[in-house]
Design a protein around this motif. Sequence first.
Motif, PDB file in Angstrom:
ATOM      1  N   MET A  75       0.832  -1.335  -0.109  1.00  0.00           N
ATOM      2  CA  MET A  75       0.531   0.110  -0.218  1.00  0.00           C
ATOM      3  C   MET A  75       1.192   1.303  -0.167  1.00  0.00           C
ATOM      4  O   MET A  75       2.223   1.382   0.718  1.00  0.00           O
ATOM      5  CB  MET A  75      -1.047   0.044   1.176  1.00  0.00           C
ATOM      6  CG  MET A  75      -1.746  -0.987   0.771  1.00  0.00           C
ATOM      7  SD  MET A  75      -3.576  -0.595   2.388  1.00  0.00           S
ATOM      8  CE  MET A  75      -2.781  -0.509   3.766  1.00  0.00           C
ATOM      9  N   LYS A  76       0.301   2.414  -0.761  1.00  0.00           N
ATOM     10  CA  LYS A  76       0.982   3.188  -0.477  1.00  0.00           C
ATOM     11  C   LYS A  76       0.809   4.278   0.494  1.00  0.00           C
ATOM     12  O   LYS A  76       0.099   4.276   1.073  1.00  0.00           O
ATOM     13  CB  LYS A  76       0.543   4.508  -2.152  1.00  0.00           C
ATOM     14  CG  LYS A  76       0.652   3.675  -3.427  1.00  0.00           C
ATOM     15  CD  LYS A  76       0.073   5.008  -3.928  1.00  0.00           C
ATOM     16  CE  LYS A  76       0.791   4.526  -5.449  1.00  0.00           C
ATOM     17  NZ  LYS A  76      -0.325   5.250  -6.257  1.00  0.00           N
ATOM     18  N   ASP A  77       2.002   5.176   1.149  1.00  0.00           N
ATOM     19  CA  ASP A  77       2.132   5.716   2.269  1.00  0.00           C
ATOM     20  C   ASP A  77       1.627   7.075   1.900  1.00  0.00           C
ATOM     21  O   ASP A  77       1.361   8.255   1.255  1.00  0.00           O
ATOM     22  CB  ASP A  77       3.345   5.487   3.040  1.00  0.00           C
ATOM     23  CG  ASP A  77       4.228   4.628   3.501  1.00  0.00           C
ATOM     24  OD1 ASP A  77       2.963   4.288   3.699  1.00  0.00           O
ATOM     25  OD2 ASP A  77       5.609   4.621   3.461  1.00  0.00           O
TER      26      ASP A  77
ATOM     27  N   ILE B  43      -2.062   8.229   1.497  1.00  0.00           N
ATOM     28  CA  ILE B  43      -3.264   8.053   0.903  1.00  0.00           C
ATOM     29  C   ILE B  43      -4.104   7.738   1.687  1.00  0.00           C
ATOM     30  O   ILE B  43      -4.962   7.899   1.657  1.00  0.00           O
ATOM     31  CB  ILE B  43      -3.250   7.417  -0.367  1.00  0.00           C
ATOM     32  CG1 ILE B  43      -2.771   5.904   0.167  1.00  0.00           C
ATOM     33  CG2 ILE B  43      -1.803   7.674  -1.471  1.00  0.00           C
ATOM     34  CD1 ILE B  43      -2.875   4.807  -1.397  1.00  0.00           C
ATOM     35  N   HIS B  44      -4.159   6.845   2.867  1.00  0.00           N
ATOM     36  CA  HIS B  44      -4.973   6.545   4.002  1.00  0.00           C
ATOM     37  C   HIS B  44      -5.549   7.125   5.512  1.00  0.00           C
ATOM     38  O   HIS B  44      -4.678   8.106   5.709  1.00  0.00           O
ATOM     39  CB  HIS B  44      -5.089   5.312   4.238  1.00  0.00           C
ATOM     40  CG  HIS B  44      -4.705   4.077   3.423  1.00  0.00           C
ATOM     41  ND1 HIS B  44      -5.819   3.611   3.316  1.00  0.00           N
ATOM     42  CD2 HIS B  44      -3.183   3.174   2.733  1.00  0.00           C
ATOM     43  CE1 HIS B  44      -5.394   1.884   1.172  1.00  0.00           C
ATOM     44  NE2 HIS B  44      -4.009   2.944   1.839  1.00  0.00           N
TER      45      HIS B  44
END
Length: 73
Positions: free
Chosen positions: A1-3, A5-6
Motif C-alpha cells: 500500500m502507498k504511504d 494516502i489513507h
Amino acid sequence: MKDGIHPDYHQIKVVLTDGTEYLTHSTWGKEGDVLQLDIDPRTHPAWTGGQQQLLDRGGRVSRFKNKYGSFLG
C-alpha cells in the motif's frame, strides 16, 4: 500500500442522547474526540429492529411484487 494516502484511523467516543457512551474507531475527528449523536437507542430502528414503511410511488413496489412475488414466498 502507498504511504500517506489513507486517512488516520483512531479511537473516538460516541455519546447518544440518553447518555450511552461507547468507544469505537473512526476516521472522523482526532484521537479522543467525542461524537454527539442525536439518536435515542430506545426508539431508533437501528437498535429496536423497527419495521420500515415502504411507500409505493408510481407503482414501483407493486410492479416489483407482481414480477418477483413468486420468488419471495
